[in-house]
Design a protein around this motif. Sequence first.
Motif, short mmCIF file in Angstrom:
data_model
loop_
_atom_site.label_atom_id
_atom_site.label_comp_id
_atom_site.label_asym_id
_atom_site.label_seq_id
_atom_site.Cartn_x
_atom_site.Cartn_y
_atom_site.Cartn_z
N LYS A 148 0.64 -1.22 -0.09
CA LYS A 148 -0.02 -0.09 -0.04
C LYS A 148 0.87 1.25 -0.10
CE LYS A 148 -4.16 1.79 2.03
NZ LYS A 148 -5.25 1.74 3.15
N GLY A 149 0.47 2.25 -0.87
CA GLY A 149 1.20 3.37 -1.00
C GLY A 149 2.74 3.40 -1.70
N ASP A 150 3.02 2.19 -2.00
CA ASP A 150 4.26 2.07 -2.63
C ASP A 150 4.47 2.36 -4.21
OD1 ASP A 150 5.37 0.79 -0.48
OD2 ASP A 150 5.62 -1.35 -1.18
N SER A 151 5.82 2.68 -4.46
CA SER A 151 5.96 3.08 -6.03
C SER A 151 6.38 1.82 -6.77
CB SER A 151 6.99 4.16 -5.93
OG SER A 151 8.52 3.81 -5.26
N VAL A 152 5.84 1.64 -7.78
CA VAL A 152 6.12 0.66 -8.69
C VAL A 152 6.83 0.83 -10.33
CG1 VAL A 152 5.30 -1.64 -9.69
CG2 VAL A 152 4.40 -0.56 -7.33
N GLY A 153 7.98 0.33 -10.59
CA GLY A 153 8.21 0.61 -11.93
C GLY A 153 7.59 -0.60 -12.94
#
Length: 477
Positions: A148-153
């Motif tokens: 939750k709320g993470d940044s994803v490439g």
Amino acid sequence: MSFLDQLAFGPGGDRKAWARGLLIALAVLALAGGLLYYTVSGDYAFLRASILTGGPTGAYHALGERLAARALKKNGHLKVVATAGSIENIARLVSESGRCVPAFAFVQDGLPTPADAGLVTLGRLPQPETLFLMARRGRAINTFNDLKGDSVGIGPEGSGTTYLMQQLLENSDLADLDLKPSNHELEAQAGLVHDGQLDLAAFVVNENAEIVRALANKYDLEIVAPADIEGLVARDKWLHLGRIPAGYYDITKPIPATDKLVAQVDTLVMTNACVHRAERVAFLMLLSEEFPNFVRMNPPPSAKSQDSAPLADEAREFFASGEPELADKYFPWLVNLMSPAYWIYLAMAATILLNAVGAYSRFRLWRIDANRGILEARLRALAHPGLTAPQIKAPAAPGLTREQIKALPPEAVIQTPEDRKAAEELMRDFDALRRRCEDQLKSLVTPMGREMYYRYQEWLIDESKAALAALLRQPKQ
């Protein structure tokens, strides 16, 4: 001299005619040999197309190289084209600078394809692509809720990875996790995860691709497998579940540390309308040579992309029989004009037509023979006045032969003006029947080889006319 003797020794049966017939036969054989040379094929010389693969270091580009090498051994030519991925492959299949270029492409299932672009699916590769989610080693991710709320490439913009991740993030419960996706090249996003600038990196590649091992080792990454991934995969028909065993990429570290459940997606083989039937079948043959289980794994049981790019008829027939049809293998130029099934229908229609024409020709010949018999009966009645009316109508009515009629003195037969008038009318009827026979002999519906029957009728008519002409001679005063 009989009619058959005239055929054997007359002007049409001399040695020059036989020589001309022999030369014509040799010319026909030479023409047939030339046609067979250019139409019958046992190799891939007719195969000229491109293969749109993916990145030059990817597994599918290497596959394209192997297929091109196989084709080249049998005189086929496949140009391997490196691309940014499935999205670009579809765009190139649809149009390349406004031109229709014959091409095959490896396309990740689930991608949108224009419904009116004439794209078709030839099958799926036996080895699917795998969605890898990779994080820094030691990062505990047990469920998707931990992201939750993470940044994803999510891979390069316009790539199959980006499209798949956008579909998952937008059309599932993942939309509530407030994930922050961004586009990066595959290795670049692996470096960003290692440096802490990204929390997660997504890759859609073949599980045997060397890039997985290289990135995991170089950037100290671990494969992430949330426990609820099975429920996520079950929602989409073009996704299925796979397993990466512990230590598959590195036993010593190990990578992965435990068995990992991963989402997998099929790789479809697509082509456009510029590729004809023979080339499609040839490419299917190359794939079946490269992958022994290719036919067994096809056709695709379910594929989202097939909604707009249906399975090609050639592929369906190929998978049903497990091999190409004889016409596909040895007569590629013909099957490019029309499917082998339609050639069979055409042959059946031609056979029916030829039989119908033959029956019609025999019917017309029978009518000529019957009318000639009636006229000869009238001739015999004229030379033998004792015949009755029913006897006149019978083709085999008794009476004098033609030679006997010719020998009769005219004054013994043509005794009155009425007799001469009847004889002249009979001569006109013989002339009309002779012309009718000539017309039918030249007719397009007269089968080749049946001319002799008409010429025989002409000879019989001429003999009867000669007998009648002898009766019409003016008697000597």
